[in-house]
Every structure is written in C-alpha cells, then in structure tokens.
Design a protein around this motif. Structure first.
Motif, PDB file in Angstrom:
ATOM      1  N   GLN A  43      41.570  45.173  46.478  1.00  0.00           N
ATOM      2  CA  GLN A  43      40.534  44.137  46.627  1.00  0.00           C
ATOM      3  C   GLN A  43      39.750  44.425  47.902  1.00  0.00           C
ATOM      4  N   SER A  44      38.531  44.947  47.723  1.00  0.00           N
ATOM      5  CA  SER A  44      37.729  45.317  48.897  1.00  0.00           C
ATOM      6  C   SER A  44      36.861  44.159  49.388  1.00  0.00           C
ATOM      7  N   GLY A  45      36.694  43.112  48.540  1.00  0.00           N
ATOM      8  CA  GLY A  45      35.860  41.967  48.934  1.00  0.00           C
ATOM      9  C   GLY A  45      36.366  40.721  48.226  1.00  0.00           C
ATOM     10  N   GLY A  46      35.433  39.990  47.558  1.00  0.00           N
ATOM     11  CA  GLY A  46      35.834  38.793  46.799  1.00  0.00           C
ATOM     12  C   GLY A  46      36.635  39.197  45.559  1.00  0.00           C
ATOM     13  N   TYR A  47      37.012  38.170  44.757  1.00  0.00           N
ATOM     14  CA  TYR A  47      37.832  38.472  43.578  1.00  0.00           C
ATOM     15  C   TYR A  47      37.095  39.342  42.554  1.00  0.00           C
ATOM     16  N   ASP A  48      35.750  39.353  42.639  1.00  0.00           N
ATOM     17  CA  ASP A  48      35.013  40.192  41.687  1.00  0.00           C
ATOM     18  C   ASP A  48      35.143  41.681  42.019  1.00  0.00           C
ATOM     19  N   ALA A  82      56.912  41.273  34.640  1.00  0.00           N
ATOM     20  CA  ALA A  82      56.162  42.241  35.455  1.00  0.00           C
ATOM     21  C   ALA A  82      55.610  41.538  36.686  1.00  0.00           C
ATOM     22  N   ARG A  83      55.335  42.363  37.715  1.00  0.00           N
ATOM     23  CA  ARG A  83      54.804  41.812  38.968  1.00  0.00           C
ATOM     24  C   ARG A  83      53.499  42.512  39.303  1.00  0.00           C
ATOM     25  N   ALA A  84      52.624  41.790  40.010  1.00  0.00           N
ATOM     26  CA  ALA A  84      51.380  42.414  40.464  1.00  0.00           C
ATOM     27  C   ALA A  84      51.167  42.081  41.928  1.00  0.00           C
ATOM     28  N   LEU A  85      50.493  43.000  42.603  1.00  0.00           N
ATOM     29  CA  LEU A  85      50.225  42.854  44.030  1.00  0.00           C
ATOM     30  C   LEU A  85      48.739  43.127  44.241  1.00  0.00           C
ATOM     31  N   MET A  86      48.032  42.160  44.824  1.00  0.00           N
ATOM     32  CA  MET A  86      46.614  42.350  45.131  1.00  0.00           C
ATOM     33  C   MET A  86      46.488  42.604  46.625  1.00  0.00           C
ATOM     34  N   LEU A  87      46.008  43.775  46.971  1.00  0.00           N
ATOM     35  CA  LEU A  87      45.953  44.197  48.374  1.00  0.00           C
ATOM     36  C   LEU A  87      44.513  44.103  48.868  1.00  0.00           C
ATOM     37  N   ARG A  88      44.260  43.159  49.756  1.00  0.00           N
ATOM     38  CA  ARG A  88      42.932  43.012  50.348  1.00  0.00           C
ATOM     39  C   ARG A  88      42.791  44.056  51.440  1.00  0.00           C
ATOM     40  N   HIS A  89      41.704  44.847  51.408  1.00  0.00           N
ATOM     41  CA  HIS A  89      41.505  45.837  52.481  1.00  0.00           C
ATOM     42  C   HIS A  89      40.062  45.757  52.972  1.00  0.00           C
ATOM     43  N   LEU A  90      39.921  45.734  54.312  1.00  0.00           N
ATOM     44  CA  LEU A  90      38.596  45.568  54.915  1.00  0.00           C
ATOM     45  C   LEU A  90      37.892  46.906  55.097  1.00  0.00           C
ATOM     46  N   GLU A  91      38.679  48.005  55.118  1.00  0.00           N
ATOM     47  CA  GLU A  91      38.105  49.354  55.257  1.00  0.00           C
ATOM     48  C   GLU A  91      38.425  50.132  53.989  1.00  0.00           C
ATOM     49  N   PRO A  92      37.585  51.140  53.667  1.00  0.00           N
ATOM     50  CA  PRO A  92      37.917  51.972  52.496  1.00  0.00           C
ATOM     51  C   PRO A  92      39.279  52.653  52.699  1.00  0.00           C
ATOM     52  N   LEU A  93      40.013  52.823  51.603  1.00  0.00           N
ATOM     53  CA  LEU A  93      41.318  53.493  51.682  1.00  0.00           C
ATOM     54  C   LEU A  93      41.103  54.989  51.465  1.00  0.00           C
ATOM     55  N   ASN A  94      41.792  55.829  52.233  1.00  0.00           N
ATOM     56  CA  ASN A  94      41.579  57.270  52.072  1.00  0.00           C
ATOM     57  C   ASN A  94      42.564  57.835  51.031  1.00  0.00           C
ATOM     58  N   PRO A  95      42.413  59.103  50.631  1.00  0.00           N
ATOM     59  CA  PRO A  95      43.275  59.658  49.583  1.00  0.00           C
ATOM     60  C   PRO A  95      44.765  59.567  49.920  1.00  0.00           C
ATOM     61  N   GLU A  96      45.130  59.726  51.199  1.00  0.00           N
ATOM     62  CA  GLU A  96      46.560  59.612  51.563  1.00  0.00           C
ATOM     63  C   GLU A  96      47.042  58.177  51.317  1.00  0.00           C
ATOM     64  N   ASP A  97      46.193  57.211  51.699  1.00  0.00           N
ATOM     65  CA  ASP A  97      46.559  55.803  51.458  1.00  0.00           C
ATOM     66  C   ASP A  97      46.791  55.566  49.962  1.00  0.00           C
ATOM     67  N   ASP A 101      44.998  37.256  39.172  1.00  0.00           N
ATOM     68  CA  ASP A 101      44.306  36.342  40.087  1.00  0.00           C
ATOM     69  C   ASP A 101      43.974  35.004  39.443  1.00  0.00           C
ATOM     70  N   GLN A 102      44.334  34.799  38.181  1.00  0.00           N
ATOM     71  CA  GLN A 102      43.968  33.538  37.526  1.00  0.00           C
ATOM     72  C   GLN A 102      44.958  32.422  37.840  1.00  0.00           C
ATOM     73  N   PHE A 103      44.485  31.180  37.722  1.00  0.00           N
ATOM     74  CA  PHE A 103      45.368  30.038  37.974  1.00  0.00           C
ATOM     75  C   PHE A 103      46.467  29.987  36.914  1.00  0.00           C
ATOM     76  N   THR A 104      47.701  29.887  37.373  1.00  0.00           N
ATOM     77  CA  THR A 104      48.820  29.503  36.497  1.00  0.00           C
ATOM     78  C   THR A 104      49.710  28.587  37.327  1.00  0.00           C
ATOM     79  N   GLN A 105      50.476  27.742  36.660  1.00  0.00           N
ATOM     80  CA  GLN A 105      51.405  26.863  37.376  1.00  0.00           C
ATOM     81  C   GLN A 105      52.468  27.751  38.010  1.00  0.00           C
ATOM     82  N   VAL A 106      52.805  27.500  39.300  1.00  0.00           N
ATOM     83  CA  VAL A 106      53.629  28.463  40.045  1.00  0.00           C
ATOM     84  C   VAL A 106      55.110  28.408  39.707  1.00  0.00           C
ATOM     85  N   ASN A 107      55.541  27.326  39.094  1.00  0.00           N
ATOM     86  CA  ASN A 107      56.976  27.121  38.887  1.00  0.00           C
ATOM     87  C   ASN A 107      57.195  27.058  37.369  1.00  0.00           C
TER      88      ASN A 107
END
Ligand SMILES: C[S@@+](CC[C@H](N)C(=O)[O-])C[C@H]1O[C@@H](n2cnc3c(N)ncnc32)[C@H](O)[C@@H]1O
Length: 446
Positions: A228-233, A195-210, A266-272
């Motif tokens: 992700q609207s701010g830090g990892y928390d 499985a794959r995951a994508l963390m999308l950092r956004h500086l503005e709130p996303l609207n319903p269309e987004d 978002d946790q550390f794992t070895q990349v290879n």
C-alpha cells in the motif's frame, strides 16, 4: 506537595464509558487506566489536556471485588485494551449500564433486556491496524500506547487470533531488514477462516531486495502480502512471480446457513467471528423472516446479514455506500445460489436520495412488494436522517438494529419510538472483549 506532581494518590469514584477510572485531583478531573470504582490508586500522570489529567494507575490497598489479574503482560501500557483488569461479568454489566444510561437520556425504555452475550474473551480479533516505529534501531509493531502516539512494545497480542498474533515477531524482523524501516508507518492484518493477509503501508518505493524479502516472508509465514503506497486505492498484490499478481479475497463461513462469504482484506467485516454468528442468529430469531417477504438490509456491507436472511426465505434489498462492498455482496449472493432472492444497490444512505419512497420503489422494482422489515447496521454515526422515512413506510412493522455506538443507537431508538415503534428487546454483545467497544442489538416492533 509539588505544583504539578507526576504521581498522585487518587480515590476512584466512577468507571467511564471509555474504561477509565474517574476521580478528582486538586479539584480537577483525573482519568486513570487500570483503576476501578472504590479503589485507591497511585496515578502516574502521562497527559494533561483541557483541565483534565490522564494517568496510568497502580492499585494501592484493597482491590475492587471484580478486579482480576490482566491476562496480558502489556496492559495497561498498550492502548489496545482498557478493561483487562476487570472480570468479564463486570465488563458486560458496565457496558449494559452505559447502554441503559444512553437510552434513559433519550427517554427510551426497553420492554425487555436480553442477557449480555459473551462467547470468547481472548484470541478473537480477526482484524487490526498496528503502528510501526523504529526506536533506537529497534522495530516496534503494535497498538498505540495509552494516552500517547507511541507504539507499544509487543511480542504478541492476546486479543488477536493466535494466527495474527504469531505474525508480530516475524514482522518486526522483516521490517528491520528492509532498506528503509522508518518508511513503514503501519501494517494491517486480516484473517479469514483459513488464510491471512497483511497490508504493508510504505511511504517510499520498495527496492528489489525489499520485494525479495517480502516474497520470502509471504512464503515462510504463509500470508498474503499486499503493498500500500498511498490510500486504499493503491493496494497492490505483491508480485511473487506466479503470473499476474492479484489480491486474493479471504473467506468466512456461516455454517448455520450453509454460507461462505468472500471479502477483500481491506473491506469491513465483523472482527469477532463467533460473536458475528451470534448477532446474525439473534437478529434472524427476532425478525423470523417469512418466505418471500421483502426485508431491507441497510448498511449491508458484503451481505453479512442479507445472505442469512435470504437463506431463511426472505427476499432482500441490500443497500450500502461502498460500490466495492455491493459488488462483493452480489458476488456472494451468486456463489451461494441466492442471487434470485437478493437485490443490492450502492447508495449513500445519508442523502435525501434514499428516503422511504425511494426504498419502497427500489423494493417494488426488484420484487414487486414493499419491505415489511428492516435490518440496520450503520457505522458509529448512526442510521442518519432518513431513518424516520424508512420507519414510516406503511408496510414496515419490525426493525432489527445492530449498533457499534450506544449513543447514536439511543438517539435512533428515540426516532423509532416517535414513529410508533416499541423497543421490544435490547442487549449488549461482547464483540470486542477487554476494550470499551459496545455492540448492541435492539429489536423494535411497530
Ligand atoms: C458496521 S458496517 C456493517 C456492514 C455489514 N452489515 C456487516 O455486518 O458486515 C457499516 C457499513 O455501512 C457502510 N456505510 C458507511 N456510511 C454509509 C452511508 N453513508 N451510506 C450507506 N452505507 C454506509 C459501510 O461501508 C459499512 O459497510
């Protein structure tokens, strides 16, 4: 000649640890990408800092015998890789040379050098943080360009796994369709075995269309989208209207040990993944865990080394600063039927709180015995000031040390030597081929 020429001819004399070819121009150092020792290159200066110049190189004349055509069309402009122009053997020799120089500078001699280990050259990378920029209405998603903060113009990436690379183009279209593409500064990608995951950092709130576009993207691309609207928390699963949204962990297998480990994207794992298995196999071959002996896995993360050690019969004290990583390690031990052989503890290992006596006490309280071996896998800053305390625990006799920084590894090797340990064997492991990253595993015996 112009006083500050932009393009100059340079004879390359050295290859620095960071993969840049070094020469002189107007009695100042010049560091050139895509250049190897002995070559003459045309160097296009793109940055000047502190008296040095930094440039992109174009070969003039005879190539170094180990120069190869880059497998990647974006090299050397994209800063994701620095050694695409050198053969795999040359890269490994270069990395081993850098490690040897660091050890020599610390006065540490290795009894034996292990042949550098390389298993896969491309398509290995299961994690990446990619920059996003909108330039002239065009969305760019990629690594930073060399010597600049600009985002490289990529359509794919050869070092990412094919599954992650395949997300780059659809991501550009997705971000371009959002209401405020310029408010997306970066995305992070992570891949588990299936499985794959994508963390999308956004500086503005996303609207319903987004949110609708993101939901469609997640379904079409079969990828977990995390906002992700701010830090990892602030990480939050995208609400796809299927019950309470929750971030789903990813998983990787360690088949030799019959293990499956879960981790948060978002946790550390070895990349290879393949090189990780090789590191675990070699560390365990060094330590040869005896049934019931206590081994301390310091900087243990989610239990990547702890669980194979426990599966091999050891009882493991795993310590790590991140409480979330410790919670994952405990969960992983339970899922794999190893909870009885594992004791995990969240603790900052750089504080005096966890010196030798404290480690002994922790092991005694958990298993009624002191540790007889250590496995260390610290961050770039090294094992820290408590290393000598741990190494001097009277029962400790073997230390396997996994490192992502040859300089701190060498400094720590010197500390271990001063505590009476011999560096029995050391070697480099090509965790990040084509980049300048150097992964090391050393085995120390008292
Ligand atoms: C290179 S990773 C290794 C993790 C694990 N051994 C693995 O193979 O996945 C280094 C680990 O050290 C942890 N760490 C960083 N600083 C620390 C500190 N001061 N004390 C304890 N752990 C720390 C990080 O959270 C990270 O999990």
């Amino acid at each position: 000649m112009a006083k500050n020429p932009v393009e100059v001819e340079v004879a390359i004399e050295t290859l620095a640890v960071d993969g840049l070819g070094g020469g002189d121009h107007q009695e100042r150092p010049i560091w050139v990408r895509n250049a190897l020792p002995g070559e003459v290159v045309s160097a296009r200066i793109v940055k000047r800092r502190g008296g040095a110049r930094y440039a992109d190189g174009q070969l003039l004349g005879t190539a170094h015998p180990e120069r190869i055509p880059s497998a990647c069309q974006y090299f050397p402009r994209c800063g994701g890789c620095v050694l695409q122009h050198a053969s795999g053997d040359y890269q490994l020799a270069h990395k081993q040379g850098a490690l040897a120089a660091s050890l020599k500078a610390q006065g540490v001699e290795a009894h034996c050098w292990r042949r550098p280990s390389s298993l896969v050259r491309l398509g290995y990378r299961t994690k990446a943080r990619l920059g996003v920029r909108v330039v002239g209405g065009q969305v760019l998603v990629g690594f930073r360009e060399s010597f600049s903060n600009r985002v490289a113009k990529l359509q794919s990436c050869q070092t990412l796994t094919p599954e992650l690379s395949a997300l780059i183009q659809p991501l550009k279209s997705l971000i371009g369709a959002l209401s405020a593409p310029a408010s997306i500064p970066q995305v992070e990608l992570a891949q588990g075995d299936d499985a794959r995951a994508l963390m999308l950092r956004h500086l503005e709130p996303l609207n319903p269309e987004d949110l609708g576009l993101l939901t469609r993207f997640a379904r079409e691309q079969d990828v977990q989208v995390i906002l992700q609207s701010g830090g990892y928390d602030t990480l939050q699963a995208l609400d796809m209207g299927q019950g309470v949204p929750a971030i789903k962990p990813l998983a990787y297998q360690l088949p030799e040990y019959g293990l499956s480990l879960l981790f948060q994207p978002d946790q550390f794992t070895q990349v290879n993944a393949l090189m990780n298995r090789e590191l675990i196999r070699t560390a365990l071959a060094y330590l040869m865990p005896r049934r019931g002996e206590v081994i301390a896995d310091l900087f243990c993360g989610i239990g990547n080394f702890s669980l194979p050690l426990a599966r091999s019969g050891a009882r493991v004290v795993g310590i790590e600063a991140s409480e979330r990583a410790i919670a994952s390690a405990e969960d992983n031990a339970g899922r794999n039927g190893l909870a009885h052989r594992c004791h995990f503890k969240a603790q900052n290992l750089y504080t005096p709180m966890e010196g030798g006596e404290a480690l002994e006490r922790t092991a005694q309280a958990a298993f009624g015995a002191a540790p007889s071996a250590l496995l260390l896998d610290p961050p770039r800053s090294g094992a820290g000031e408590r290393l000598a305390d741990w190494a001097k625990i009277p029962s400790v006799e073997r230390v396997a040390y996994v490192s992502c920084n040859p300089e701190t590894f060498a400094a720590d090797a010197r500390t271990l030597a001063a505590c009476g340990y011999r560096l029995h064997e050391v070697g480099v492991y090509d965790m990040f081929p084509n980049t300048s990253h150097i992964e090391t595993l050393g085995f120390f015996v008292r």
